[in-house]
Design an enzyme around this catalytic site. Sequence first.
Site, PDB file in Angstrom:
ATOM      1  N   VAL A   1      -8.428   5.246  -0.056  1.00 17.42           N
ATOM      2  CA  VAL A   1      -7.124   5.827  -0.306  1.00 17.42           C
ATOM      3  C   VAL A   1      -6.147   5.170   0.662  1.00 17.42           C
ATOM      4  O   VAL A   1      -6.414   5.105   1.868  1.00 17.42           O
ATOM      5  CB  VAL A   1      -7.139   7.353  -0.087  1.00 17.42           C
ATOM      6  CG1 VAL A   1      -5.755   7.946  -0.374  1.00 17.42           C
ATOM      7  CG2 VAL A   1      -8.194   8.015  -0.963  1.00 17.42           C
ATOM      8  N   CYS A   2      -5.061   4.633   0.139  1.00 20.21           N
ATOM      9  CA  CYS A   2      -3.995   4.063   0.960  1.00 20.21           C
ATOM     10  C   CYS A   2      -4.536   2.979   1.904  1.00 20.21           C
ATOM     11  O   CYS A   2      -5.220   2.054   1.475  1.00 20.21           O
ATOM     12  CB  CYS A   2      -3.296   5.195   1.710  1.00 20.21           C
ATOM     13  SG  CYS A   2      -1.724   4.749   2.481  1.00 20.21           S
TER      14      CYS A   2
END
Length: 321
Positions: free
Chosen positions: A109-110
Amino acid sequence: MTMKTVALAIFPGVQSLDVAGPLDVFMEANGFVAPGDGYDITLVAADCAPLRASNGLRISADLAFSDANKPWDLVLVAGGPGLPTAEADPQLTEWLTNAALQAGRYGSVCTGAFALGHAGLLDGKTVTTHWQNAPLLALRFPKAHVEFDRIYSRDGALVTSAGVTAGIDLGLALVQEDHGADVALAVAKRLVVVAQRQGGQSQFSPYLVPPAEPDSPIARVHAHVMAHLRDTHSVDELADVAGMSARTFARVFKLETKMTPADFVEGARIDTARNRLEGSDLPLKVVAYESGFTTAEHMRQVFVRRLGLTPSQYRASFRAV
């Protein structure tokens, strides 16, 4: 079906929304599928002591890396503001390397993509991350193909998402893959988000960043274009502004800005139009004229090509309130 086991790696300074976003998607999905067909979620870290997220929230892992050595259906690593420039965390790197090899799917994520990169899990893969950090990800891990504009990316077993809230988009995509569009839509409605976001990250990021040297030839060109958006701006004309030959200007400009002069001019018009759409109720034809597009239809075509949505859709989502 059986419960899918999900392990999400966290660490001091983790972005709390990178953790909560996808986990809320999975937990909400459990309410829309048969008992035993959902997701069993485990937070893992170097140890189980409480750690501070980047916003100060205290989070505790369920298992230490040393105890989280079973095969997982899905292995994810959250991001954090410090990851892009931090050195590799040996414990996190070792766990990710081993866990990903045994997992059915794995990803980030990210800015968690940087942790995957340190583990060698991005080599030869198409990936994405937060638009602000994508250039550095490409620089630090040149064997990866970094997509700067994707909300999320899937390359085989590898899944990666753009910045922060895009972890929700990634979670919804995985729920749809596992349980179908109806369940993913039900989860999206429950979380009051769209099931599939229109456009890419470009709608959130500026196309143009002012040059670091305000008195440089490139800065003069930047200022000239922004002040004369309705001009045609040929390479020869911009070269005169920069005080260079056309051939030298085209080469230097692309080297310093990573785009051609034509892309630069188009980007300037897009950014100007976005500001008008966000902060005014001007008719589209007026926005197009003030931004240097030939017609409103020309502006619409450029928006769809570069942002993945129309000016009207952009205004509806991002206008000032």
